[in-house]
Design an enzyme around this catalytic site. Structure first.
Site, PDB file in Angstrom:
ATOM      1  N   HIS A 128       0.839  -1.205   0.000  1.00  0.00           N
ATOM      2  CA  HIS A 128       0.000   0.000   0.000  1.00  0.00           C
ATOM      3  C   HIS A 128       0.877   1.260   0.000  1.00  0.00           C
ATOM      4  O   HIS A 128       0.671   2.178  -0.811  1.00  0.00           O
ATOM      5  CB  HIS A 128      -0.906  -0.019   1.234  1.00  0.00           C
ATOM      6  CG  HIS A 128      -1.758   1.202   1.396  1.00  0.00           C
ATOM      7  ND1 HIS A 128      -3.081   1.244   1.039  1.00  0.00           N
ATOM      8  CD2 HIS A 128      -1.472   2.444   1.876  1.00  0.00           C
ATOM      9  CE1 HIS A 128      -3.573   2.449   1.280  1.00  0.00           C
ATOM     10  NE2 HIS A 128      -2.612   3.190   1.815  1.00  0.00           N
ATOM     11  N   GLU A 129       1.872   1.291   0.885  1.00  0.00           N
ATOM     12  CA  GLU A 129       2.744   2.463   0.972  1.00  0.00           C
ATOM     13  C   GLU A 129       3.670   2.567  -0.238  1.00  0.00           C
ATOM     14  O   GLU A 129       4.000   3.658  -0.695  1.00  0.00           O
ATOM     15  CB  GLU A 129       3.553   2.422   2.266  1.00  0.00           C
ATOM     16  CG  GLU A 129       2.726   2.415   3.541  1.00  0.00           C
ATOM     17  CD  GLU A 129       1.782   3.602   3.648  1.00  0.00           C
ATOM     18  OE1 GLU A 129       2.082   4.661   3.053  1.00  0.00           O
ATOM     19  OE2 GLU A 129       0.738   3.470   4.301  1.00  0.00           O
ATOM     20  N   HIS A 158       2.048   4.398  -2.986  1.00  0.00           N
ATOM     21  CA  HIS A 158       2.145   5.849  -2.757  1.00  0.00           C
ATOM     22  C   HIS A 158       3.512   6.373  -3.195  1.00  0.00           C
ATOM     23  O   HIS A 158       3.617   7.352  -3.937  1.00  0.00           O
ATOM     24  CB  HIS A 158       1.977   6.165  -1.267  1.00  0.00           C
ATOM     25  CG  HIS A 158       0.594   6.031  -0.743  1.00  0.00           C
ATOM     26  ND1 HIS A 158      -0.503   6.557  -1.368  1.00  0.00           N
ATOM     27  CD2 HIS A 158       0.120   5.439   0.393  1.00  0.00           C
ATOM     28  CE1 HIS A 158      -1.594   6.297  -0.667  1.00  0.00           C
ATOM     29  NE2 HIS A 158      -1.241   5.611   0.408  1.00  0.00           N
ATOM     30  N   ASP A 206      -4.822   7.566  -1.328  1.00  0.00           N
ATOM     31  CA  ASP A 206      -5.740   6.735  -0.567  1.00  0.00           C
ATOM     32  C   ASP A 206      -7.148   6.805  -1.141  1.00  0.00           C
ATOM     33  O   ASP A 206      -7.600   7.859  -1.614  1.00  0.00           O
ATOM     34  CB  ASP A 206      -5.768   7.172   0.899  1.00  0.00           C
ATOM     35  CG  ASP A 206      -4.472   6.835   1.630  1.00  0.00           C
ATOM     36  OD1 ASP A 206      -3.915   5.758   1.359  1.00  0.00           O
ATOM     37  OD2 ASP A 206      -4.016   7.658   2.448  1.00  0.00           O
TER      38      ASP A 206
END
Length: 942
Positions: free
Chosen positions: A164-165, A168, A175
């Site tokens: 998830h990170e 980014h 998000d």
């Protein structure tokens, strides 16, 4: 300005050829993370020196990345995985057969692990300072997150969180949840939970347990104590950017599963594009195709590296070019300050110099006392040679000889290379530099320094600086002040509080105030430098009114410096200095103030200045950033000013903003940004940032910056609600700041080519509007956005072009043919002003072709805007905003529930009133009749 010679392009071509020949080395040196054959190489994870030694922390990091690699491989449809990773062990940990660092340092890490908590405790996050599709700055984990298995209940497994990170950081997606807007009204005028995909299911939970949706919503607002709890078992496979913790979620939302209506950052920042659409459009996937077969990739390999003692060598130009414009004097002043104050204790330092040949001036000497520092200062060059030619390679060769005396290799060493010469043969030592394992920080002086100098820094992960030939510029000392040990220990590093310079007329003075806040004050030094003859008359007042005079300063008449060290912790408050020019000629007087953290328990306020690109071609603008924070808390409402110095001409000052508009992507994240495009000449530009903060306004943000993995409060399983522990919230232990603070930081240098001579035509359009919002107000739509400028985010645009469509695809792909909104009465305001504009989308509400056909039909309007300047230059099209238009027939929308209840109550009251009235009238009529009958009977009786 000095013109670049004809040999430049030939030299550049040779340099590029060498780079291509050595390209196989680049991924393992200073080039950062590289993707080769579907595998990422060079990912650097750094542990902060403040983190106590725990071996299971390393094993947990390895487990996290290994799990993440396989999860990422499947999520990207067999395209990418993690091949090799480096973990930087802090020097504060015991040696354990770790490899020696080469160019790795804490400041260069892609992932950092600290014991500093943000507002939400152990929440992982990624600092994203650029727009959609752009790389972020770093991923942050706390050591507790990596060690405490209880946290996986709320966040999911660490490997999933890392993916998830990573999305980014690497691909610039955002998000898909929104804690501030947990629900929204969809196109059917129904209340929906903000999520992606919409197929993820759950139930509303009130204070006393499960409850129907209508019990949680009152007048379009969530009732306090209500939340939405997701089912632990799902069939939905997306999305990782929403809830990576769900076991069924194994992919990113794509065009078919993406929820375009949800009010989340992904939709706002990426104009309603799905995360997968953004990811697949990144450079990583231009030449990376799915791997054949069904086998998984090999697990990642890990290298544990640890820095030993710090080794630094100054490599200084002493050619005749250094005699021009006081270059040697500025070098002496800055190098003395570096050796006496900046370089940390126990560091080994050596000195080499060069003109057309190299020379060792001082072999490695470890700094353990002030006497060691003074000894090294005595080896600094005091004169230049008669030779104008320079051989940078010869100087670097001697520098490598110096540092290799310690361990036989230059691994982990630092070279500070200072030169004003133009060396056409600089490419000859490129292979040696790349294989050395040394980091090269370069400082170019004047306009004649070799154009390719910065490549040495770029390839080794070093910093790049430029010092213009401006008498009152303090850029040389600023450059040396920025060069730290690279350990990440801000409690040991010097922090610059003041840097100023001014040409002072005879018998005039330079007067200013420096703010000393509570977080600094240890080992404070005031440095004064001058140009000619003796020192100025110095008067310094501390906050209690105590005076320090010139004779209290330690003076070096050869280097023309005077310094004052404040013992203990310097008094917090305003320190005022006055420099009187007692000479009969103009003097360039300069002041530098530095200090260290006053306590190891409270991190000091820091500022990091940098640019998006350090090399660009006119008419592109450069984006300037300043990251201002206290630990990991963003500092809000600071006054941040960038000073840009060209090779020739006057410096330009520019106010940086944290308003979420123009160059600034996220509001109130502590990263202040602005476009810079005032290019006067070709060549290098030096950047410095001043930060001042008033104590009377809010200082710290109450939330972590950047993008976060979602913390899930609980799940439902088999009809039972299983709540997780409440997310840890760390209170801000902020001492009262009576005086505010001041900071200064060099942002290095950048170069610009292609600037036309003389006044150039208007080529800069207004900047893209990135914060357009649309809200339906009765039968109208109200738009709001931050006004751009005539040129990017400066000045005042001339007009706006607003277009709308009921098709997202149409407005995305064919903005020019979308329906034009009448903006004849809309006049742009000055850049940075909040604009509000209301219009009626009648074309979508009039006519049978636009009427709803059924209760499930979507009625949404999509709006975008662009600005134009007086020369008809147009900005890029804004983010796309959306709004719901009508309430469908034959449906009872949830938002109208309160109204329906009220209507029912009023109707009942009305009916009750009518019945009562009928009863009263009937009663009165009967009574009248009774009285009449009695009267009649009485008459008969008589």
């Amino acid at each position: 300005m000095t013109q670049r010679g004809n040999a430049g392009p030939i030299c550049n071509l040779k340099f590029v050829t060498l780079l291509l020949a050595l390209s196989s080395e680049l991924p393992f040196l200073g080039a950062g993370v590289q993707l080769q054959d579907n595998g990422y190489n060079g990912l650097l994870i750094a542990i902060n020196p403040q983190v106590p030694e725990k071996q299971n922390l390393i094993s947990n990091i390895k487990e996290m990345i290994t799990e993440a690699s396989f999860y990422l491989f499947n999520a990207t449809k067999r395209r990418v995985f993690f091949r090799n990773i480096k973990i930087l062990i802090p020097a504060t940990w015991k040696a354990n057969n770790y490899s020696k660092v080469k160019q790795e340092s804490y400041e260069k890490a892609n992932v950092i692990v600290t014991d500093w908590y943000g507002a939400h405790g152990d929440e992982p996050y990624t600092l994203q300072h650029r727009g959609c599709g752009k790389e972020g700055k770093y991923i942050h984990f706390t050591s507790n997150f990596l060690l405490n298995d209880n946290l996986t209940a709320g966040y999911g497994s660490r490997g999933r969180v890392f993916v998830h990170e990573w999305a980014h950081l690497r691909w610039g997606v955002f998000d898909e949840y929104n804690n501030d807007k947990p629900f929204y009204i969809n196109g059917q005028n129904q209340i929906k939970v903000t999520r992606c995909s919409s197929d993820i299911t759950g139930i509303f939970v009130c204070e006393k347990g499960p409850c129907p949706q209508e019990n949680c919503i009152i007048s379009k607002l969530f009732k306090e104590g209500c939340t939405f709890i997701y089912n632990s078992t799902q069939s939905a496979t997306a999305s990782i950017m929403f809830m990576q913790s769900l076991s069924s979620v194994v992919e990113f939302c794509n065009a078919s599963t993406h929820n375009q209506e949800a009010p989340n950052l992904q939709n706002q920042m990426c104009s309603l594009r799905s995360a997968w659409d953004v990811i697949i459009d990144s450079t990583d996937f231009h030449h990376s195709f799915p791997m054949n077969g069904t086998e998984l990739p090999p697990p990642p390999t890990f290298s544990l590296v640890q820095a030993g003692v710090k080794v630094v060598c100054l490599v200084l130009d002493v050619s005749s070019k250094m005699a021009e414009a006081d270059r040697l004097l500025q070098l002496q002043q800055a190098a003395e300050f570096y050796l006496m104050q900046i370089v940390e204790i126990h560091t080994f330092v050596g000195i080499a110099s060069f003109d057309s040949k190299g020379e060792i001036r001082a072999h490695l000497h470890q700094i353990n006392s002030d006497d060691d520092r003074k000894l090294l200062v005595s080896y600094l060059p005091t004169t230049v040679t008669a030779k104008a030619e320079v051989s940078i390679c010869s100087g670097l060769k001697k520098g490598f000889e110096v540092v290799e005396k310690l361990n036989g290799k230059a691994y982990g060493s630092v070279m500070i290379l200072v030169t004003s010469g133009d060396d056409k043969l600089i490419g000859n030592c490129l292979p040696t530099v790349l294989s050395s394992g040394s980091t090269i920080h370069s400082i170019a002086l004047g306009s004649s320094a070799v154009p390719n100098l910065e490549e040495l820094s770029h390839l080794t992960g070093g910093l790049k600086f430029f010092v213009p030939d401006i008498s009152n510029s303090n850029s040389m000392i600023d450059a040396f002040s920025r060069i730290s040990s690279g350990t990440g220990d801000i409690f040991q590093q010097r922090i610059q509080l003041e840097s100023t310079g001014e040409n002072v007329k005879p018998h005039h003075q330079l007067k200013n105030t420096v703010t000393m806040d509570n977080s600094v004050g240890s080992d404070t030094v005031f440095l004064v430098t001058w140009q000619t003859s003796g020192p100025p008359e110095i008067v310094l007042f501390d906050p209690d009114g105590r005076k320090y005079y010139t004779n209290n300063f330690i003076t070096n008449l050869t280097f023309r410096t005077a310094s004052l060290w404040i013992p203990g912790i310097a008094k917090a408050g305003h320190w005022t200095y006055t420099l009187n020019n007692t000479h009969h000629s103009l003097q360039a007087l300069k002041v530098t103030v530095t200090s260290r953290a006053s306590s190891s328990a409270v991190p000091p306020v820091t500022v990091e200045a940098f640019v998006e690109r350090d090399s660009l071609h006119f008419p592109h603008a450069v984006m300037i950033y300043a990251n201002v924070r206290k630990g990991f808390y963003p500092i809000l409402n600071a006054t941040v000013t960038a000073t840009v110095e060209p090779e020739t001409g006057d410096p330009v000052k520019l106010r940086l903003l944290d308003d979420g508009a123009g160059a600034d992507v996220i509001k109130n994240d502590g990263i202040y940004s602005r476009y810079f495009f005032s290019f006067a000449v070709n060549g290098r530009y030096s950047l410095k940032v001043h930060v001042n903060h008033s104590p009377s306004i809010t200082t710290l943000a109450h939330s972590n910056p950047g993008s976060h993995a979602m913390y899930v409060p609980g799940y439902t399983a088999n009809g039972n609600i299983q709540m997780n522990a409440p997310r840890k919230s760390v209170g801000i232990n902020e001492e009262e700041q009576k005086w505010g603070f001041s900071r200064v930081s060099s942002g290095g240098s950048f170069s610009v080519l292609g600037v036309p001579p003389g006044p150039h035509p208007d080529v800069f359009p207004p900047c893209k509007i990135i914060d357009l919002e649309a809200v339906k107000v009765e039968e109208e739509v109200t738009l709001s956005w931050t006004a751009p400028g005539e040129d990017f985010d400066q000045g005042q645009a001339t007009s706006y072009e607003i277009r709308m469509s009921n098709s997202l695809q149409n407005i995305q792909d064919d903005f020019n043919n979308a329906i034009l909104v009448n903006t004849s009465k809309l006049n742009p305001q000055h850049a940075g002003t909040r604009e509000i504009f209301t219009f009626s989308p009648q074309i979508f509400t009039n006519g049978p072709e636009h009427q709803p056909n059924g209760e499930n039909e979507s009625h949404r309007i999509y709006v975008a805007i662009r600005a134009m300047d007086r020369n008809s230059l147009k900005s890029a099209i804004s983010n796309i905003a959306q709004a719901s238009l009508f309430i469908p027939p034959n449906s009872a929308p949830v938002p109208a529930r309160d109204y329906l209840i009220l209507k029912g109550v009023l109707t009942a009251m009305g009916l009750t009133g009518i019945i009562c009235l009928i009863i009263v009238v009937t009663h009165c009529t009967l009574n009248r009749k009774k009285r009449a009958d009695k009267k009649e009977n009485g008459t008969k009786l008589l």
